[in-house]
Scaffold this active site. Structure first.
Site, mmCIF file in Angstrom:
data_model
loop_
_atom_site.group_PDB
_atom_site.id
_atom_site.type_symbol
_atom_site.label_atom_id
_atom_site.label_comp_id
_atom_site.label_asym_id
_atom_site.label_seq_id
_atom_site.Cartn_x
_atom_site.Cartn_y
_atom_site.Cartn_z
ATOM 1 C CG ASP A 1 -0.282 -0.448 2.503
ATOM 2 O OD1 ASP A 1 0.955 -0.420 2.568
ATOM 3 O OD2 ASP A 1 -1.003 -0.811 3.446
ATOM 4 C CG ASN B 1 -8.984 -1.634 12.126
ATOM 5 O OD1 ASN B 1 -8.075 -2.280 11.610
ATOM 6 N ND2 ASN B 1 -9.442 -0.511 11.611
ATOM 7 C CG HIS C 1 -5.896 -2.345 8.900
ATOM 8 N ND1 HIS C 1 -6.000 -1.305 9.795
ATOM 9 C CD2 HIS C 1 -4.591 -2.376 8.542
ATOM 10 C CE1 HIS C 1 -4.812 -0.748 9.963
ATOM 11 N NE2 HIS C 1 -3.938 -1.376 9.221
ATOM 12 C CD GLU D 1 -8.818 0.908 7.988
ATOM 13 O OE1 GLU D 1 -8.797 -0.074 8.763
ATOM 14 O OE2 GLU D 1 -8.206 1.967 8.197
HETATM 15 C C1 GLP Z 1 -0.609 0.035 8.744
HETATM 16 C C2 GLP Z 1 -0.254 -0.682 7.442
HETATM 17 C C3 GLP Z 1 -0.384 -2.160 7.583
HETATM 18 C C4 GLP Z 1 0.242 -2.565 8.895
HETATM 19 C C5 GLP Z 1 -0.608 -2.087 10.039
HETATM 20 C C6 GLP Z 1 -0.018 -2.359 11.402
HETATM 21 O O1 GLP Z 1 -1.686 0.849 8.630
HETATM 22 N N1 GLP Z 1 -0.978 -0.266 6.274
HETATM 23 O O2 GLP Z 1 0.240 -2.805 6.479
HETATM 24 O O3 GLP Z 1 0.319 -3.961 8.979
HETATM 25 O O4 GLP Z 1 -0.964 -0.742 9.872
HETATM 26 O O5 GLP Z 1 0.988 -1.452 11.720
HETATM 27 P P1 GLP Z 1 2.033 -1.699 12.843
HETATM 28 O O6 GLP Z 1 2.898 -2.817 12.379
HETATM 29 O O7 GLP Z 1 2.796 -0.417 12.939
HETATM 30 O O8 GLP Z 1 1.294 -2.048 14.082
#
Ligand code: GLP
Length: 261
Positions: free
Chosen positions: A67, A136, A138, A143
């Site tokens: 992304d 959440n 995702h 989402e």
């Molecule tokens: C972000 C990314 C995801 C990631 C998630 C968790 O928004 N788009 O690919 O896995 O949130 O983030 P973190 O690893 O910092 O907890």
């Protein structure tokens, strides 16, 4: 779903790096799907160490990131293109022409999404997709309630996700509220999936993803349908699992060739 519970995130990340390294050694021209966020940082450090100390060769590897924020150029220090360059690409011998991140500055975002899907197909599909997990549930920036069959698309980020990511971004107000993300259908098409989730903040999302119903309210639950999905957890993120003892039992009775560590 293969659930591997380790004592802490450090051990989990080293294990994840081993799985990716094995893939790259067995298939030097592997196509890797990559993730950003705090979770995979230590895994990338371990891959860099393996490149430096053990000659892990990325020269024929192709990558596709999950992304990118809409509107952020590659030069922006919060763009995911920048993240990948700083945290992995510039430390290994990868050919930057083989690395792909959706272009959040594209004039026609829908055309960019379609082109991204085509590039993945033209590369032969993704061999292994690395994922983190949002609080959440995702995956990528898909989402809750987004279609489980979605392809790369433009997503509106939830307030929860913006709050969670604002810590690294600096401010909530200045954050882009939209992103381009591989869809859940795109992710699930990968031949292998490796998801990492650590820490107490992920406990509910992990519980729903692993043991809850397959439901769009928890995008990570789509992994239940995947024939080769591995989930690496630490004791904190696994604390809500009802069948944790079963996962440990399975893990401890693997045949030698089924083990990674
Ligand atoms: C972000 C990314 C995801 C990631 C998630 C968790 O928004 N788009 O690919 O896995 O949130 O983030 P973190 O690893 O910092 O907890």
């Amino acid at each position: 779903m293969e659930v591997l519970i380790r004592d802490n995130a450090e051990i989990g990340c080293v294990l994840g790096a081993k799985i990716i390294a094995r893939m790259v050694r067995e298939k030097p021209d592997a196509v890797l799907g990559l993730a950003t966020g705090r979770t995979p940082l230590r895994l990338y450090q371990e891959l860099i160490r393996m490149h430096r100390d053990e000659g892990l060769d990325f020269s024929h590897v192709t990558t596709f990131n999950l992304d990118e924020y809409v509107g952020l150029p590659a030069t922006h220090d919060q763009s995911y293109r920048y993240f990948m360059r700083e945290n992995l690409f510039r430390h290994v011998n990868i050919d930057l022409k083989r690395t792909h991140v959706p272009d959040g500055t594209a004039v026609d975002l829908h055309a960019e999404c379609r082109a991204y899907e085509k590039k993945i197909i033209d590369a032969g599909g993704i061999d292994l997709q690395l994922l983190g997990l949002g609080r959440n549930g995702h995956i990528g920036f898909n989402e809750p309630t987004g279609s489980l069959r979605s392809r790369t698309w433009v997503k509106i980020l939830s307030e929860q996700t913006l709050k969670d990511n604002s810590a690294v971004f600096g401010s909530f107000e200045g954050m882009p509220k939209h992103a381009l993300s591989m869809g859940i259908g795109t992710i699930i098409d990968a031949r292998r999936i490796l998801l990492l989730a650590f820490g107490p903040a992920k406990v509910r999302a992990v519980e729903h993803m692993v043991e809850g119903p397959l439901a769009a309210i928890c995008p990570g639950s789509a992994l239940q349908q995947h024939p080769r999905a591995t989930v690496i957890l630490d004791e904190n993120s696994a604390a809500g699992l009802h069948y944790a003892d079963h996962y440990r039992w399975v893990d401890s009775h693997k045949l030698p060739w089924q083990r990674y560590d």
